[in-house]
Design an enzyme around this catalytic site. Structure first.
Site, mmCIF file in Angstrom:
data_model
loop_
_atom_site.group_PDB
_atom_site.id
_atom_site.type_symbol
_atom_site.label_atom_id
_atom_site.label_comp_id
_atom_site.label_asym_id
_atom_site.label_seq_id
_atom_site.Cartn_x
_atom_site.Cartn_y
_atom_site.Cartn_z
ATOM 1 C CG HIS A 12 -0.118 0.229 2.479
ATOM 2 N ND1 HIS A 12 0.536 -0.570 3.140
ATOM 3 C CD2 HIS A 12 -0.236 1.172 3.338
ATOM 4 C CE1 HIS A 12 0.902 -0.116 4.310
ATOM 5 N NE2 HIS A 12 0.555 1.007 4.458
ATOM 6 N NE ARG A 13 4.219 3.856 4.720
ATOM 7 C CZ ARG A 13 5.174 3.695 5.762
ATOM 8 N NH1 ARG A 13 6.532 3.120 5.285
ATOM 9 N NH2 ARG A 13 4.845 3.861 6.742
ATOM 10 C CB SER A 108 4.904 -5.495 -15.388
ATOM 11 O OG SER A 108 5.686 -4.989 -16.286
ATOM 12 C CB SER A 109 3.335 -4.444 -20.456
ATOM 13 O OG SER A 109 4.349 -3.355 -20.139
ATOM 14 C CB CYS A 110 8.356 -6.064 -18.808
ATOM 15 S SG CYS A 110 8.297 -6.791 -17.120
ATOM 16 C CE1 TYR A 137 8.650 -6.087 -10.828
ATOM 17 C CE2 TYR A 137 8.284 -6.177 -13.463
ATOM 18 C CZ TYR A 137 7.822 -5.888 -12.186
ATOM 19 O OH TYR A 137 6.639 -5.334 -11.679
ATOM 20 C CE LYS A 141 5.554 -8.285 -10.398
ATOM 21 N NZ LYS A 141 4.831 -8.340 -9.159
ATOM 22 C CG ASN A 166 5.841 1.453 -19.262
ATOM 23 O OD1 ASN A 166 6.020 0.085 -19.344
ATOM 24 N ND2 ASN A 166 7.018 1.976 -19.262
ATOM 25 C CG HIS A 180 9.442 2.830 -14.347
ATOM 26 N ND1 HIS A 180 9.038 2.507 -13.060
ATOM 27 C CD2 HIS A 180 9.599 1.740 -15.159
ATOM 28 C CE1 HIS A 180 9.111 1.164 -13.107
ATOM 29 N NE2 HIS A 180 9.392 0.667 -14.217
ATOM 30 C CG ASP A 270 17.108 2.955 -27.098
ATOM 31 O OD1 ASP A 270 16.927 3.910 -26.576
ATOM 32 O OD2 ASP A 270 17.207 2.743 -28.430
HETATM 33 P P1 GDP Z 1 11.048 0.237 -19.480
HETATM 34 O O1 GDP Z 1 9.671 0.648 -20.051
HETATM 35 O O2 GDP Z 1 11.066 -1.178 -18.687
HETATM 36 O O3 GDP Z 1 11.976 0.124 -20.475
HETATM 37 O O4 GDP Z 1 11.672 1.115 -18.171
HETATM 38 P P2 GDP Z 1 11.995 2.672 -18.202
HETATM 39 O O5 GDP Z 1 10.530 3.453 -17.928
HETATM 40 O O6 GDP Z 1 12.828 2.803 -17.034
HETATM 41 O O7 GDP Z 1 12.417 3.315 -19.466
HETATM 42 C C1 GDP Z 1 11.553 3.321 -20.836
HETATM 43 C C2 GDP Z 1 12.390 4.153 -21.924
HETATM 44 O O8 GDP Z 1 12.745 5.432 -21.518
HETATM 45 C C3 GDP Z 1 13.740 3.651 -22.116
HETATM 46 O O9 GDP Z 1 14.014 3.560 -23.472
HETATM 47 C C4 GDP Z 1 14.556 4.494 -21.342
HETATM 48 O O10 GDP Z 1 16.232 4.364 -21.889
HETATM 49 C C5 GDP Z 1 14.104 5.785 -21.457
HETATM 50 N N1 GDP Z 1 14.620 7.032 -20.791
HETATM 51 C C6 GDP Z 1 14.853 8.193 -21.335
HETATM 52 N N2 GDP Z 1 15.109 8.902 -20.178
HETATM 53 C C7 GDP Z 1 15.092 8.111 -18.999
HETATM 54 C C8 GDP Z 1 15.129 8.444 -17.506
HETATM 55 O O11 GDP Z 1 15.804 9.537 -17.420
HETATM 56 N N3 GDP Z 1 14.855 7.475 -16.635
HETATM 57 C C9 GDP Z 1 14.514 6.201 -17.117
HETATM 58 N N4 GDP Z 1 14.202 5.459 -16.424
HETATM 59 N N5 GDP Z 1 14.318 6.104 -18.378
HETATM 60 C C10 GDP Z 1 14.428 6.828 -19.281
#
Ligand code: GDP
Length: 315
Positions: A12-13, A108-110, A137, A141, A166, A180, A270
Site C-alpha cells: 500500500h505504500r 507488468s507488460s514486460c 523481474y 511476474k 507502464n 521509470h 533503450d
Molecule cells: P522500461 O519501460 O522497462 O524500458 O522502463 P523505463 O521507464 O525505465 O524506460 C523506458 C524508456 O525511457 C527507455 O528507453 C529508457 O532508456 C528511456 N528513458 C529516457 N530517459 C529516461 C530516464 O531519465 N529514466 C529512465 N528510467 N528511462 C529513461
C-alpha cells in the site's frame, strides 16, 4: 466485496497499492488491512503465514513488489528475481491456505516476449525470449501468473492476474537512478527549469515506444476486475495508445513549461523497442481507461510539486 469485507492491500505504500487503497477508502470500505514492509517482510514465509492466520483477509490485492526502471532492473537482477518470487509465492500460497475468497495479482507488460507482435495480446505469453533489461523481474511476474492459474486449476482458487502497462501518477518513485522514465523526466524538467539549465538529458535514442496508464485508472480497473472477472491468464490493462520517448519528453516539457533542448544519451539502454498492450479483452469485459496522458501528467506534476520533499525522501 462488501463494504465491511476484510481486504488486504499488499504494497500500500507503493504507486499501485497506494492508488488502490485510496480508491477503496473513498468508496467506504472499512475492513482494510495494510502492513508496511518493515512491519511485515513478505519474503518471509513464516511471517506471511502468521499474518494471514491472524488477519484472515477475504480479499487480497497483491500490489507488493520490488520495482524499478530500466537501470535498476538491469543492475540488481538477483534482487528483482528473488524478492518478487518470494513475495508472490508467499502471498499466493498463504491466500490459498487461509481461504482467501479472491486475489488480484498485479504484474507488468514486460512479461511478454521482447519481439512479440504489437499490440501485445495475452496469448503471446511464453512464446519467445524476454527483454534482457527486465528478464529477472519478468520471470518472477510470469511465475506469479502461473501460480494463480495453477491454484485455480488444482484447488479452484479465485485468483486472477492483471498486467498493467507502464504506470505513473501520485506516489511514484522520483529517484533518478531507480525510477521509470515518466517521473524521471518530470523531475529533470522541473529542476532544469528552476536552474535555467539549457538542456535536459534523456536516456537512450528517444525512439522506443511506450504506453502510459495513470495509476488511478489502474485502481479503477483493479476494483472492476475484483468485482466482476474470474478467469485464468493475464488480463492486460492499458490505454491501447503509445508514443515515442522523444514525444513523451516533449509532452512533459510542455506541461512543466521547460523550453530548453533535449539531449539523448546513447550510452543508456533503450530496452524493448515497443510494448503496446492489446486491451480488447478488458474492453470486451466492459472497462476502458479514462485519463488522457495530458491530464495524467498535469495531475502528477501538481502532486509532485505539492509533495516534493515527501516524494524524494521515500526512495
Ligand atoms: P522500461 O519501460 O522497462 O524500458 O522502463 P523505463 O521507464 O525505465 O524506460 C523506458 C524508456 O525511457 C527507455 O528507453 C529508457 O532508456 C528511456 N528513458 C529516457 N530517459 C529516461 C530516464 O531519465 N529514466 C529512465 N528510467 N528511462 C529513461
Amino acid at each position: 466485496m462488501e463494504k465491511t469485507s476484510r481486504i488486504y492491500v499488499a504494497g500500500h505504500r507503493g504507486l499501485v497499492g497506494g492508488a488502490i487503497l485510496r480508491r477503496l477508502q473513498a468508496e467506504g470500505y472499512t475492513g482494510l488491512i495494510t502492513r508496511t514492509s518493515r512491519e511485515l517482510d513478505l519474503r518471509d514465509q513464516a511471517a506471511v503465514r502468521a499474518f494471514f492466520a491472524q488477519e484472515r483477509p477475504e480479499f487480497v490485492f497483491l500490489a507488493a513488489a520490488k520495482v524499478g526502471g530500466i537501470l535498476a532492473n538491469s543492475t540488481y537482477p538477483a534482487q528483482f528475481l528473488y524478492d518478487n518470487l518470494m513475495i508472490a509465492a508467499n502471498v499466493i500460497h498463504a491466500s490459498h491456505e487461509h481461504g482467501v475468497r479472491k486475489l488480484l495479482n498485479l504484474g507488468s507488460s514486460c512479461i511478454y516476449p521482447r519481439l512479440a507482435p504489437q499490440p501485445l495480446r495475452e496469448e503471446y505469453l511464453l512464446t519467445g525470449p524476454l527483454e534482457e533489461t527486465n528478464r529477472a523481474y519478468a520471470v518472477a511476474k510470469i511465475a506469479a501468473i502461473e501460480l494463480c492459474d495453477h491454484y485455480r486449476a488444482q484447488y479452484g482458487s479465485d485468483f486472477i492476474s492483471a498486467m498493467p502497462t507502464n504506470l505513473y501518477g501520485p506516489g511514484d518513485n522520483f529517484d533518478l537512478q531507480g525510477s521509470h522514465v515518466l517521473p524521471a523526466l518530470l523531475r529533470k524538467m522541473i529542476e532544469a527549469k528552476e536552474a535555467h539549465a539549457p538542456q535536459v538529458e534523456v536516456w537512450g535514442s528517444g525512439t522506443p515506444l511506450r504506453e502510459f496508464l495513470y495509476v488511478d485508472d489502474l485502481a479503477d480497473a483493479s476494483l472492476f476486475l475484483m468485482e466482476r472477472v474470474s478467469e485464468a491468464g493475464p488480463i492486460n490493462v492499458g490505454t491501447g495508445q503509445d508514443l515515442s520517448i522523444r514525444d513523451l519528453a516533449q509532452v512533459i516539457a510542455d506541461a512543466v513549461g521547460y523550453t530548453g533542448a533535449l539531449v539523448f544519451d546513447a550510452s543508456k539502454p533503450d530496452g524493448t523497442p515497443r510494448k503496446l498492450m492489446d486491451v480488447s479483452r478488458l474492453r470486451a469485459l466492459g472497462w476502458e481507461a479514462s485519463t488522457s496522458l495530458h491530464d495524467g501528467v498535469a495531475r502528477t506534476l501538481a502532486w509532485y510539486l505539492a509533495h516534493r520533499a515527501e516524494a524524494l525522501a521515500a526512495h
